[in-house]
Design an enzyme around this catalytic site. Structure first.
Site: not given
Ligand code: NAD
Length: 251
Positions: A165, A169
């Site tokens: 991860y 990132k």
């Molecule tokens: P989440 O799981 O709520 O949403 C992620 C979405 O991506 C889901 O709807 C999933 O179906 C979709 N997805 C997964 N694989 C896919 C693919 N191959 N093609 C199309 N869609 C796909 O998670 P989130 O926390 O909202 O994550 C969104 C972004 O934020 C990600 O890039 C994650 O790494 C990043 N992020 C999240 C956090 C956190 O703490 N939640 C922190 C830093 C970064």
């Protein structure tokens, strides 16, 4: 900042969490939102909820790791009307035993499921970015076009238990910083958001509880969405990353 009225905005991973918050906030500001996600049920439900509240959204299935799928997705979105704003946001978590497994077995290999975190976050961002810039260049007036990639505080602060991860990132920040030069002589701009812990399906309640027990604030999805839209609508931010950490120390 934040004038998106009438613009077509594409959000990958838009059916849940941070992407859903970006899509909802954009629609509330008058954008026409194209939600792209693997999850058909959640994607349709969100698009219906947005349209029921009098705003514009549609859902199109996409798998960001699959080039033909991403091409079809962009073609469908651009047929809606020319695309102005792209949020390369889809991402998944890492199976956090992967490194332990590797160290424990001499023959341990990284299998496809282990590498899927790199595929979705990094390969997905590369495919999405390439098509975003391609469609922006088709515009007679690309002055309002921008790409925002969702990175993470793990883009700077490597996570000892999340090596893949962290690698993915770190990679998306390198992608965005390189693309800022590609677009530098054009009106298009690019940026990245780097959220810390944000309460979503990817960062579940037990992780939120662990953060709070240590006194570390957790982001709301709407705060993260607000930073993403700020970047998308401010050409002066070309090449910049905004860290959203709810007070967590990261630099
Ligand atoms: P989440 O799981 O709520 O949403 C992620 C979405 O991506 C889901 O709807 C999933 O179906 C979709 N997805 C997964 N694989 C896919 C693919 N191959 N093609 C199309 N869609 C796909 O998670 P989130 O926390 O909202 O994550 C969104 C972004 O934020 C990600 O890039 C994650 O790494 C990043 N992020 C999240 C956090 C956190 O703490 N939640 C922190 C830093 C970064």
């Amino acid at each position: 900042w934040g004038n998106v009225a009438g613009k077509v905005a594409v959000v990958t991973g838009g059916a849940s969490g941070i992407g859903a918050a970006i899509a909802t906030a954009l629609a509330a500001k008058g954008a026409r939102v194209v939600i792209g996600d693997l999850n058909d049920n959640a994607g349709h439900a969100l698009a219906n909820a947005i349209t029921s509240s009098g705003h514009n959204a549609m859902f199109v299935n996409v798998n960001v790791t699959d080039w033909p799928s991403v091409r079809s997705f962009f073609a469908a979105a651009d047929a809606y009307d020319p695309i102005s704003l792209v949020f390369a946001n889809a991402g998944i978590g890492e199976r956090n035993t992967v490194w332990t497994d590797l160290l424990e077995t001499e023959t341990g290999q990284l299998a496809a499921p282990d590498l899927s975190v790199v595929d979705v976050s990094l390969r997905g961002a590369i495919y999405t970015s390439k098509l975003a810039l391609h469609y922006f260049r088709q515009r007679s007036d690309p002055s309002a076009c921008s790409l925002v990639i969702t990175a993470s505080t793990a883009s700077y602060n490597e996570r000892p238990n999340l090596p893949l991860y962290s690698a993915a990132k770190h990679g998306v920040i390198g992608l965005m910083r390189s693309l800022r030069h590609v677009v530098a002589d054009s009106p298009v701009h690019v940026g990245a958001i780097a959220p810390g812990g944000t309460e979503t399906a990817l960062f579940p309640a037990r992780a939120v509880d662990a953060f709070r027990a240590q006194g570390i604030p957790v982001n709301t999805v709407s705060a993260v969405a607000s930073a993403a839209i700020y970047l998308a609508t401010n050409p002066a931010t070309n090449g910049h990353t905004i860290t959203i950490m709810g007070g967590q120390y990261t630099e």
